[in-house]
Write a protein that holds these residues in place. Structure first.
Motif, PDB file in Angstrom:
ATOM      1  N   GLU A 126       0.666  -1.197  -0.177  1.00  0.00           N
ATOM      2  CA  GLU A 126       0.129  -0.008  -0.034  1.00  0.00           C
ATOM      3  C   GLU A 126       0.873   1.259   0.007  1.00  0.00           C
ATOM      4  OE1 GLU A 126      -3.098   0.114   3.040  1.00  0.00           O
ATOM      5  OE2 GLU A 126      -3.349  -1.937   2.718  1.00  0.00           O
ATOM      6  N   ASN A 127       1.991   1.061   0.568  1.00  0.00           N
ATOM      7  CA  ASN A 127       2.793   2.493   0.650  1.00  0.00           C
ATOM      8  C   ASN A 127       4.123   2.162   0.085  1.00  0.00           C
ATOM      9  OD1 ASN A 127       0.847   3.812   2.713  1.00  0.00           O
ATOM     10  ND2 ASN A 127       1.511   2.131   3.866  1.00  0.00           N
ATOM     11  N   GLU A 128       4.538   3.513  -0.435  1.00  0.00           N
ATOM     12  CA  GLU A 128       5.945   3.362  -0.892  1.00  0.00           C
ATOM     13  C   GLU A 128       7.024   3.358   0.454  1.00  0.00           C
ATOM     14  OE1 GLU A 128       7.770   3.080  -3.625  1.00  0.00           O
ATOM     15  OE2 GLU A 128       5.742   2.441  -4.599  1.00  0.00           O
ATOM     16  N   SER A 129       8.353   3.298   0.216  1.00  0.00           N
ATOM     17  CA  SER A 129       9.267   3.689   1.311  1.00  0.00           C
ATOM     18  C   SER A 129       9.317   5.002   1.929  1.00  0.00           C
ATOM     19  CB  SER A 129      10.745   3.295   0.864  1.00  0.00           C
ATOM     20  OG  SER A 129      10.682   1.830   0.299  1.00  0.00           O
ATOM     21  N   CYS A 130       9.644   5.087   3.249  1.00  0.00           N
ATOM     22  CA  CYS A 130       9.967   6.449   3.913  1.00  0.00           C
ATOM     23  C   CYS A 130      10.908   6.055   4.785  1.00  0.00           C
ATOM     24  CB  CYS A 130       8.578   6.997   4.385  1.00  0.00           C
ATOM     25  SG  CYS A 130       8.017   6.313   5.949  1.00  0.00           S
ATOM     26  N   ILE A 131      11.740   7.362   5.183  1.00  0.00           N
ATOM     27  CA  ILE A 131      12.669   6.875   6.323  1.00  0.00           C
ATOM     28  C   ILE A 131      12.186   7.795   7.569  1.00  0.00           C
ATOM     29  CG2 ILE A 131      14.947   7.618   6.939  1.00  0.00           C
ATOM     30  CD1 ILE A 131      15.756   7.266   3.915  1.00  0.00           C
ATOM     31  N   VAL A 132      12.015   7.156   8.683  1.00  0.00           N
ATOM     32  CA  VAL A 132      11.808   7.934   9.904  1.00  0.00           C
ATOM     33  C   VAL A 132      12.890   8.680  10.596  1.00  0.00           C
ATOM     34  CG1 VAL A 132      10.810   7.796  12.215  1.00  0.00           C
ATOM     35  CG2 VAL A 132       9.872   6.308  10.482  1.00  0.00           C
ATOM     36  N   MET A 133      12.815   9.776  10.883  1.00  0.00           N
ATOM     37  CA  MET A 133      13.877  10.559  11.471  1.00  0.00           C
ATOM     38  C   MET A 133      13.611  11.277  12.632  1.00  0.00           C
ATOM     39  SD  MET A 133      15.761  11.902   7.889  1.00  0.00           S
ATOM     40  CE  MET A 133      17.498  11.965   8.797  1.00  0.00           C
ATOM     41  N   GLN A 134      14.498  12.117  13.317  1.00  0.00           N
ATOM     42  CA  GLN A 134      14.449  13.034  14.238  1.00  0.00           C
ATOM     43  C   GLN A 134      15.158  14.153  13.972  1.00  0.00           C
ATOM     44  OE1 GLN A 134      15.930  10.780  17.814  1.00  0.00           O
ATOM     45  NE2 GLN A 134      13.738   9.936  18.103  1.00  0.00           N
ATOM     46  N   ASP A 135      14.484  15.526  14.682  1.00  0.00           N
ATOM     47  CA  ASP A 135      15.092  16.659  14.365  1.00  0.00           C
ATOM     48  C   ASP A 135      16.210  16.683  15.479  1.00  0.00           C
ATOM     49  OD1 ASP A 135      13.877  17.930  16.507  1.00  0.00           O
ATOM     50  OD2 ASP A 135      12.509  18.865  15.650  1.00  0.00           O
ATOM     51  N   ILE A 136      16.746  18.175  15.548  1.00  0.00           N
ATOM     52  CA  ILE A 136      17.853  18.232  16.477  1.00  0.00           C
ATOM     53  C   ILE A 136      17.378  18.157  17.938  1.00  0.00           C
ATOM     54  CG2 ILE A 136      19.291  19.403  14.820  1.00  0.00           C
ATOM     55  CD1 ILE A 136      18.518  22.060  15.947  1.00  0.00           C
ATOM     56  N   GLU A 137      16.068  18.157  18.328  1.00  0.00           N
ATOM     57  CA  GLU A 137      15.702  17.990  19.607  1.00  0.00           C
ATOM     58  C   GLU A 137      14.859  16.670  19.941  1.00  0.00           C
ATOM     59  OE1 GLU A 137      13.851  21.032  21.488  1.00  0.00           O
ATOM     60  OE2 GLU A 137      15.513  22.383  21.553  1.00  0.00           O
ATOM     61  N   GLY A 138      14.915  15.677  18.800  1.00  0.00           N
ATOM     62  CA  GLY A 138      14.233  14.691  19.171  1.00  0.00           C
ATOM     63  C   GLY A 138      13.035  14.406  18.408  1.00  0.00           C
ATOM     64  N   ASN A 139      12.327  15.357  17.758  1.00  0.00           N
ATOM     65  CA  ASN A 139      10.969  15.293  17.438  1.00  0.00           C
ATOM     66  C   ASN A 139      10.804  14.621  16.163  1.00  0.00           C
ATOM     67  OD1 ASN A 139       9.700  17.277  19.121  1.00  0.00           O
ATOM     68  ND2 ASN A 139      11.117  18.642  18.367  1.00  0.00           N
ATOM     69  N   GLU A 140      10.274  13.414  16.050  1.00  0.00           N
ATOM     70  CA  GLU A 140       9.828  12.469  15.018  1.00  0.00           C
ATOM     71  C   GLU A 140       9.416  13.368  13.868  1.00  0.00           C
ATOM     72  OE1 GLU A 140       8.415  11.708  17.813  1.00  0.00           O
ATOM     73  OE2 GLU A 140       9.755  10.170  18.482  1.00  0.00           O
ATOM     74  N   PHE A 141       9.890  12.946  12.427  1.00  0.00           N
ATOM     75  CA  PHE A 141       9.418  13.303  11.201  1.00  0.00           C
ATOM     76  C   PHE A 141       9.525  12.244  10.140  1.00  0.00           C
ATOM     77  CE2 PHE A 141      13.590  15.259  10.821  1.00  0.00           C
ATOM     78  CZ  PHE A 141      13.865  15.059   9.529  1.00  0.00           C
ATOM     79  N   CYS A 142       8.910  12.345   9.241  1.00  0.00           N
ATOM     80  CA  CYS A 142       9.139  11.297   8.143  1.00  0.00           C
ATOM     81  C   CYS A 142       9.729  12.027   6.619  1.00  0.00           C
ATOM     82  CB  CYS A 142       7.780  10.621   7.705  1.00  0.00           C
ATOM     83  SG  CYS A 142       7.374   9.452   9.105  1.00  0.00           S
ATOM     84  N   LEU A 143      10.520  11.493   6.373  1.00  0.00           N
ATOM     85  CA  LEU A 143      11.330  11.944   4.945  1.00  0.00           C
ATOM     86  C   LEU A 143      10.250  10.615   4.139  1.00  0.00           C
ATOM     87  CD1 LEU A 143      13.119  13.373   3.606  1.00  0.00           C
ATOM     88  CD2 LEU A 143      14.869  11.663   3.981  1.00  0.00           C
ATOM     89  N   ASP A 144       9.473  11.415   3.368  1.00  0.00           N
ATOM     90  CA  ASP A 144       8.492  10.727   2.660  1.00  0.00           C
ATOM     91  C   ASP A 144       8.762  10.971   0.934  1.00  0.00           C
ATOM     92  OD1 ASP A 144       6.236   9.222   1.470  1.00  0.00           O
ATOM     93  OD2 ASP A 144       4.913  10.938   2.108  1.00  0.00           O
TER      94      ASP A 144
END
Length: 144
Positions: A126-144
């Protein structure tokens, strides 16, 4: 039908300007000029009581399309996973190995800025690949 409203995304953080400038680099956003009458933000901050210095910072999309980002200092640190996160859309329209190559290149750029790579979520039915990351204070975000 309700009209579409503009919105901003607010981050709780320890160092608002530092986190804002990280996101400026990630998204191509810009910091606003210092308030009128001040040459720099540091000049402005020196006029504030010590407890208010560096308490907030904002940045915006120079094209005016994306939401404003607002960063506010809070006393507590991050404890659990974010309930809301940003998806940084670097691979829109790409699939398979081409998408993964673009995501990996962008991931390397963001890691050089201080982000942390958490894990690759590989493509499935159902989904293409993505990379889960954290910013410089540890907040998660996805590189999609």
């Amino acid at each position: 039908m309700a009209s579409i409203k503009k919105f901003q995304v607010t981050f709780d953080c320890a160092e608002p300007e530092r986190v804002a400038r990280f996101w400026c680099e990630v998204l191509g956003y810009v910091a606003p000029p210092p308030p009128e009458g001040f040459a720099t933000w540091d000049d402005f901050h020196r006029t504030l009581p010590p407890e208010e210095r560096g308490a907030w910072f904002a940045c915006s999309d120079p094209t005016g399309v994306g939401p404003r980002l607002f960063f506010q200092r809070v006393p507590e640190g991050k404890v659990v996973k974010n309930r809301v996160h940003l998806d940084v859309r670097a691979g829109t329209g790409l699939v398979g190995e081409e998408r993964l190559a673009v995501l990996e290149a962008e991931c390397a750029r963001l890691v050089a800025l201080g982000a942390v790579r958490v894990r690759l979520l590989p493509a499935d039915d159902e989904n293409e690949s993505c990379i889960v990351m954290q910013d410089i204070e540890g907040n998660e975000f996805c590189l999609d």
